[in-house]
Design a protein around this motif. Structure first.
Motif, mmCIF file in Angstrom:
data_model
loop_
_atom_site.group_PDB
_atom_site.id
_atom_site.type_symbol
_atom_site.label_atom_id
_atom_site.label_comp_id
_atom_site.label_asym_id
_atom_site.label_seq_id
_atom_site.Cartn_x
_atom_site.Cartn_y
_atom_site.Cartn_z
ATOM 1 N N SER A 71 -23.138 10.552 13.068
ATOM 2 C CA SER A 71 -23.435 12.184 12.835
ATOM 3 C C SER A 71 -22.831 12.776 11.621
ATOM 4 C CB SER A 71 -22.870 12.719 13.364
ATOM 5 O OG SER A 71 -23.394 12.745 15.216
ATOM 6 N N HIS A 72 -21.481 11.798 11.227
ATOM 7 C CA HIS A 72 -20.967 12.443 9.606
ATOM 8 C C HIS A 72 -20.562 10.864 8.651
ATOM 9 C CE1 HIS A 72 -21.100 16.640 11.433
ATOM 10 N NE2 HIS A 72 -20.467 15.710 12.603
ATOM 11 N N VAL A 73 -20.169 10.812 8.054
ATOM 12 C CA VAL A 73 -19.923 10.337 6.900
ATOM 13 C C VAL A 73 -18.883 10.363 5.439
ATOM 14 C CG1 VAL A 73 -22.073 10.363 5.218
ATOM 15 C CG2 VAL A 73 -21.060 7.898 5.710
ATOM 16 N N TYR A 74 -18.341 9.394 5.153
ATOM 17 C CA TYR A 74 -17.058 9.576 4.713
ATOM 18 C C TYR A 74 -16.820 8.297 3.267
ATOM 19 C CZ TYR A 74 -15.933 13.040 7.980
ATOM 20 O OH TYR A 74 -16.593 13.856 9.415
ATOM 21 N N THR A 75 -17.287 8.048 2.642
ATOM 22 C CA THR A 75 -16.471 7.559 1.141
ATOM 23 C C THR A 75 -15.220 7.843 1.243
ATOM 24 O OG1 THR A 75 -17.999 8.180 -0.076
ATOM 25 C CG2 THR A 75 -19.335 6.522 1.717
ATOM 26 N N GLY A 76 -14.788 6.943 -0.032
ATOM 27 C CA GLY A 76 -13.471 7.203 -1.216
ATOM 28 C C GLY A 76 -13.145 5.370 -1.578
ATOM 29 N N GLY A 77 -12.076 5.318 -2.101
ATOM 30 C CA GLY A 77 -11.539 4.361 -2.048
ATOM 31 C C GLY A 77 -10.949 4.314 -3.824
ATOM 32 N N PHE A 78 -10.640 2.869 -4.721
ATOM 33 C CA PHE A 78 -10.743 3.360 -6.004
ATOM 34 C C PHE A 78 -11.504 2.223 -6.395
ATOM 35 C CE2 PHE A 78 -6.148 4.404 -5.756
ATOM 36 C CZ PHE A 78 -6.154 5.264 -6.703
ATOM 37 N N PRO A 79 -12.159 2.352 -7.454
ATOM 38 C CA PRO A 79 -13.184 0.821 -7.871
ATOM 39 C C PRO A 79 -12.839 -0.315 -7.323
ATOM 40 C CG PRO A 79 -12.849 1.781 -9.854
ATOM 41 C CD PRO A 79 -11.960 2.299 -8.980
ATOM 42 N N SER A 80 -14.062 -1.111 -6.494
ATOM 43 C CA SER A 80 -13.488 -2.661 -5.947
ATOM 44 C C SER A 80 -12.425 -2.641 -4.921
ATOM 45 C CB SER A 80 -13.140 -3.899 -7.616
ATOM 46 O OG SER A 80 -13.609 -3.588 -8.341
ATOM 47 N N SER A 81 -12.289 -0.950 -4.378
ATOM 48 C CA SER A 81 -11.603 -1.147 -3.213
ATOM 49 C C SER A 81 -11.454 -0.242 -2.438
ATOM 50 C CB SER A 81 -10.025 -1.664 -3.528
ATOM 51 O OG SER A 81 -9.534 -0.471 -4.639
ATOM 52 N N GLY A 82 -13.181 -0.316 -2.011
ATOM 53 C CA GLY A 82 -13.350 0.896 -1.577
ATOM 54 C C GLY A 82 -13.539 0.986 0.161
ATOM 55 N N HIS A 83 -13.348 2.598 0.857
ATOM 56 C CA HIS A 83 -13.682 2.413 2.607
ATOM 57 C C HIS A 83 -14.538 3.389 2.399
ATOM 58 C CE1 HIS A 83 -10.097 4.692 1.189
ATOM 59 N NE2 HIS A 83 -9.925 5.304 2.789
ATOM 60 N N LEU A 95 -13.907 2.744 11.129
ATOM 61 C CA LEU A 95 -13.794 2.605 9.300
ATOM 62 C C LEU A 95 -14.265 1.539 9.207
ATOM 63 C CD1 LEU A 95 -11.398 4.538 11.427
ATOM 64 C CD2 LEU A 95 -10.700 4.619 8.168
ATOM 65 N N CYS A 96 -14.123 0.891 7.629
ATOM 66 C CA CYS A 96 -14.606 -0.194 6.944
ATOM 67 C C CYS A 96 -14.252 -0.094 5.865
ATOM 68 C CB CYS A 96 -16.112 -0.605 7.262
ATOM 69 S SG CYS A 96 -17.616 -0.211 6.212
ATOM 70 N N GLY A 97 -13.951 -1.406 4.794
ATOM 71 C CA GLY A 97 -13.854 -1.809 3.759
ATOM 72 C C GLY A 97 -12.229 -2.163 3.479
ATOM 73 N N CYS A 98 -11.719 -1.463 2.279
ATOM 74 C CA CYS A 98 -10.592 -2.265 1.976
ATOM 75 C C CYS A 98 -9.589 -1.814 2.864
ATOM 76 C CB CYS A 98 -10.404 -1.561 0.415
ATOM 77 S SG CYS A 98 -8.309 -2.792 -0.118
ATOM 78 N N ASP A 99 -8.578 -2.464 3.632
ATOM 79 C CA ASP A 99 -7.270 -2.490 4.117
ATOM 80 C C ASP A 99 -6.338 -2.848 3.913
ATOM 81 O OD1 ASP A 99 -6.553 -1.136 7.039
ATOM 82 O OD2 ASP A 99 -6.805 -3.059 7.745
ATOM 83 N N ARG A 100 -6.071 -2.500 2.943
ATOM 84 C CA ARG A 100 -4.708 -3.376 1.874
ATOM 85 C C ARG A 100 -3.928 -3.039 1.988
ATOM 86 N NH1 ARG A 100 -6.128 -3.054 -3.263
ATOM 87 N NH2 ARG A 100 -6.934 -5.947 -3.257
ATOM 88 N N TRP A 101 -3.852 -1.958 2.762
ATOM 89 C CA TRP A 101 -2.995 -0.834 2.819
ATOM 90 C C TRP A 101 -2.802 0.520 3.804
ATOM 91 C CZ3 TRP A 101 0.716 -0.466 -1.338
ATOM 92 C CH2 TRP A 101 0.830 -1.556 -2.179
ATOM 93 N N GLN A 102 -3.482 -0.420 4.500
ATOM 94 C CA GLN A 102 -3.341 0.344 6.315
ATOM 95 C C GLN A 102 -4.236 1.238 6.158
ATOM 96 O OE1 GLN A 102 0.232 -0.277 8.144
ATOM 97 N NE2 GLN A 102 0.735 -1.826 7.306
ATOM 98 N N GLN A 103 -4.825 1.459 5.413
ATOM 99 C CA GLN A 103 -5.949 2.742 5.489
ATOM 100 C C GLN A 103 -7.442 2.867 6.267
ATOM 101 O OE1 GLN A 103 -5.987 0.688 2.788
ATOM 102 N NE2 GLN A 103 -7.673 0.872 0.892
ATOM 103 N N LEU A 104 -7.350 2.031 6.928
ATOM 104 C CA LEU A 104 -8.408 1.920 7.484
ATOM 105 C C LEU A 104 -7.838 2.426 9.129
ATOM 106 C CD1 LEU A 104 -10.400 -1.308 7.551
ATOM 107 C CD2 LEU A 104 -10.951 1.357 6.101
ATOM 108 N N GLY A 105 -6.093 2.800 9.158
ATOM 109 C CA GLY A 105 -5.813 2.717 10.447
ATOM 110 C C GLY A 105 -6.207 2.141 11.759
ATOM 111 N N LEU A 106 -5.921 0.989 11.970
ATOM 112 C CA LEU A 106 -7.023 0.317 13.371
ATOM 113 C C LEU A 106 -4.992 0.228 13.498
ATOM 114 C CD1 LEU A 106 -9.826 -1.938 10.862
ATOM 115 C CD2 LEU A 106 -9.583 -0.033 13.202
#
Length: 276
Positions: A71-83, A95-106
């Motif tokens: 239903s809803h979509v969101y994008t973010g991140g820095f170049p070459s490290s989006g989520h 959530l998917c993408g870069c999780d280097r900083w635990q930004q995916l909240g898993l």
């Protein structure tokens, strides 16, 4: 391939990727920038074929099912490290993408950042993962969240699988450079996770990284938060009329980012005369 009619889209100017949702709830993704996006860290939520072509994404439930409508979509991140993030019609967050900083909240907030386990031992996720710990934390903060006056699930009581209950638990999501901001459906509680060294999580300290936690600086004691914003190392909340209520982190020279967030919130009917 004939493309479907799209009802919603999110484009990350920094990370260079776009995700759209069709009228029947199927998400599509592609890299709109060849300079800042290559899908190396899975920000498109798919691994197959050309990242620069708009192609569909398959969402998997915890039981392995694929009959999931977004239903809803969101994008973010820095170049070459989006989520990226999606909310399905039942209200679950992926959530998917870069999780280097635990930004995916898993990871569980009970375990803290030190107890965080990266799924598959990787610092990124190429497929959308359901973030059940986030829902659990939101319900812990507000036990009545997602329930009708009769105490039954709003999903069950409103007509089953064909109903759109996407805002059952979560009202809004915003993705910063390396962090994630989540607004509860109660319009009071704000959860943040990811990199926090610049103060962008709004916690009592500035942790290097954090699993999902309530942001005291961004949350409110009254149900007056309509939307959340995040850009680079900055996080903000908006009131019902789109005015900025609070901000944390490095938010200098963010006027353009604020305007884009206000525009997105208005289009999603989160602020203004149509907000619910």
């Amino acid at each position: 391939m004939t493309l479907p009619h799209f009802t919603q889209a999110s484009q990350s100017a920094e990370a260079g990727h776009t995700i759209k949702i069709s009228s029947d709830g199927i998400p599509f993704s592609y890299c709109h920038s060849t300079k800042s996006c290559s899908n190396e860290l899975g920000e498109l939520g798919r691994t197959h074929s050309d990242p620069y072509k708009l192609l569909p994404i398959t969402l998997y439930g915890n039981d392995g099912s694929t009959i999931i409508q977004a239903s809803h979509v969101y994008t973010g991140g820095f170049p070459s490290s989006g989520h990226s993030a999606l909310i399905d019609r039942k209200g679950y967050l992926y959530l998917c993408g870069c999780d280097r900083w635990q930004q995916l909240g898993l990871g569980s907030a009970n375990g803290g950042s030190s107890g965080y386990t990266w799924r598959g031992g990787r610092l990124w996720q190429t497929a959308f993962q359901r973030a059940d710990y986030v829902i659990e934390l939101l319900q812990k903060l507000d036990p009545n969240l997602g329930l009708t006056e009769q105490g039954r699930s709003s999903f069950i009581s409103s007509g089953g699988s064909n109903s759109d209950n996407s805002r059952r638990w979560i009202r809004d999501v915003a993705l910063g450079g390396d962090h994630t901001v989540i607004l509860s459906a109660n319009k009071k509680d704000v959860i943040t996770c990811g990199k926090g060294g610049e103060g962008q999580l709004g916690l009592t300290s500035k942790p290097w990284v954090s699993s999902p936690s309530k942001s005291k600086a961004l949350s409110s004691s009254s149900p007056d938060i309509a939307a959340v914003c995040a850009f680079r190392h900055c996080s903000m909340t908006l009131g019902d009329d789109g005015e900025m209520k609070s901000s944390v982190g490095k938010c200098l020279k963010m006027q353009r980012a604020l305007e884009l967030c206000q525009k997105r919130a208005a289009e999603s009917e989160l602020i203004g005369c149509n907000n619910k």
